[in-house]
Design a protein around this motif. Structure first.
Motif, PDB file in Angstrom:
ATOM      1  N   UNK A 194       0.814  -1.220   0.000  1.00 17.08           N
ATOM      2  CA  UNK A 194       0.000   0.000   0.000  1.00 17.08           C
ATOM      3  C   UNK A 194       0.842   1.262   0.000  1.00 17.08           C
ATOM      4  N   UNK A 195       1.958   1.228   0.686  1.00 15.05           N
ATOM      5  CA  UNK A 195       2.823   2.418   0.713  1.00 15.05           C
ATOM      6  C   UNK A 195       3.390   2.711  -0.663  1.00 15.05           C
ATOM      7  N   UNK A 196       3.812   1.683  -1.360  1.00 14.49           N
ATOM      8  CA  UNK A 196       4.348   1.861  -2.710  1.00 14.49           C
ATOM      9  C   UNK A 196       3.267   2.380  -3.643  1.00 14.49           C
ATOM     10  N   UNK A 197       2.095   1.787  -3.592  1.00 15.47           N
ATOM     11  CA  UNK A 197       0.986   2.209  -4.450  1.00 15.47           C
ATOM     12  C   UNK A 197       0.628   3.670  -4.151  1.00 15.47           C
ATOM     13  N   UNK A 198       0.610   4.033  -2.885  1.00 13.07           N
ATOM     14  CA  UNK A 198       0.313   5.406  -2.491  1.00 13.07           C
ATOM     15  C   UNK A 198       1.333   6.376  -3.083  1.00 13.07           C
ATOM     16  N   UNK A 199       2.608   6.041  -3.001  1.00 14.48           N
ATOM     17  CA  UNK A 199       3.645   6.914  -3.548  1.00 14.48           C
ATOM     18  C   UNK A 199       3.556   7.024  -5.062  1.00 14.48           C
ATOM     19  N   UNK A 200       3.246   5.922  -5.732  1.00 17.94           N
ATOM     20  CA  UNK A 200       3.095   5.954  -7.191  1.00 17.94           C
ATOM     21  C   UNK A 200       1.912   6.850  -7.569  1.00 17.94           C
ATOM     22  N   UNK A 228       8.321   5.121   8.407  1.00 19.61           N
ATOM     23  CA  UNK A 228       7.322   4.181   8.929  1.00 19.61           C
ATOM     24  C   UNK A 228       7.787   2.741   8.727  1.00 19.61           C
ATOM     25  N   UNK A 229       8.343   2.463   7.558  1.00 19.47           N
ATOM     26  CA  UNK A 229       8.838   1.108   7.300  1.00 19.47           C
ATOM     27  C   UNK A 229       9.962   0.753   8.246  1.00 19.47           C
ATOM     28  N   UNK A 241      18.088  -4.658   2.672  1.00 17.81           N
ATOM     29  CA  UNK A 241      18.934  -4.073   1.643  1.00 17.81           C
ATOM     30  C   UNK A 241      18.343  -4.216   0.247  1.00 17.81           C
ATOM     31  N   UNK A 242      17.371  -5.066   0.046  1.00 22.20           N
ATOM     32  CA  UNK A 242      16.781  -5.284  -1.261  1.00 22.20           C
ATOM     33  C   UNK A 242      15.465  -4.562  -1.474  1.00 22.20           C
ATOM     34  N   UNK A 243      15.186  -3.563  -0.650  1.00 17.69           N
ATOM     35  CA  UNK A 243      13.907  -2.846  -0.784  1.00 17.69           C
ATOM     36  C   UNK A 243      13.763  -2.181  -2.138  1.00 17.69           C
ATOM     37  N   UNK A 244      12.540  -1.968  -2.505  1.00 16.99           N
ATOM     38  CA  UNK A 244      12.204  -1.330  -3.772  1.00 16.99           C
ATOM     39  C   UNK A 244      12.564   0.145  -3.692  1.00 16.99           C
ATOM     40  N   UNK A 245      13.166   0.659  -4.743  1.00 10.76           N
ATOM     41  CA  UNK A 245      13.523   2.073  -4.816  1.00 10.76           C
ATOM     42  C   UNK A 245      12.595   2.752  -5.793  1.00 10.76           C
ATOM     43  N   UNK A 246      11.949   3.807  -5.347  1.00  8.04           N
ATOM     44  CA  UNK A 246      11.011   4.544  -6.203  1.00  8.04           C
ATOM     45  C   UNK A 246      11.627   5.860  -6.602  1.00  8.04           C
TER      46      UNK A 246
END
Length: 70
Positions: free
Chosen positions: A16-22, A56-57, A65-70
């Motif tokens: 949800x956080x990624x979708x929100x940022x997109x 928050x994350x 270390x492998x988190x998604x970068x936006x």
């Protein structure tokens, strides 16, 4: 044509956080293109929200270390 961000949202619809940022980025880009919001303002808004979501994350221990970068 889909952006890299939109593809990330498609690949991770449960994040949800990624979708929100997109969604925020897409909306801000639209406002900039329509000359409603200055580019620097849009960048500041997005960066502040991105930093907030990253904090928050971190607090929830969901980062690695492998988190998604936006």
């Amino acid at each position: 044509m889909e952006t890299k961000s939109e593809n990330l949202a498609k690949e991770h619809p449960e994040d949800e956080r990624l979708v929100k940022l997109v969604a925020l980025r897409s909306g801000l880009c639209n406002l900039v293109l329509k000359n409603i919001v200055p580019l620097n303002t849009a960048i500041d808004i997005f960066d502040a929200e991105k930093e907030s979501e990253m904090q928050k994350r971190l607090q929830e221990g969901q980062t690695n270390k492998g988190d998604i970068v936006l």
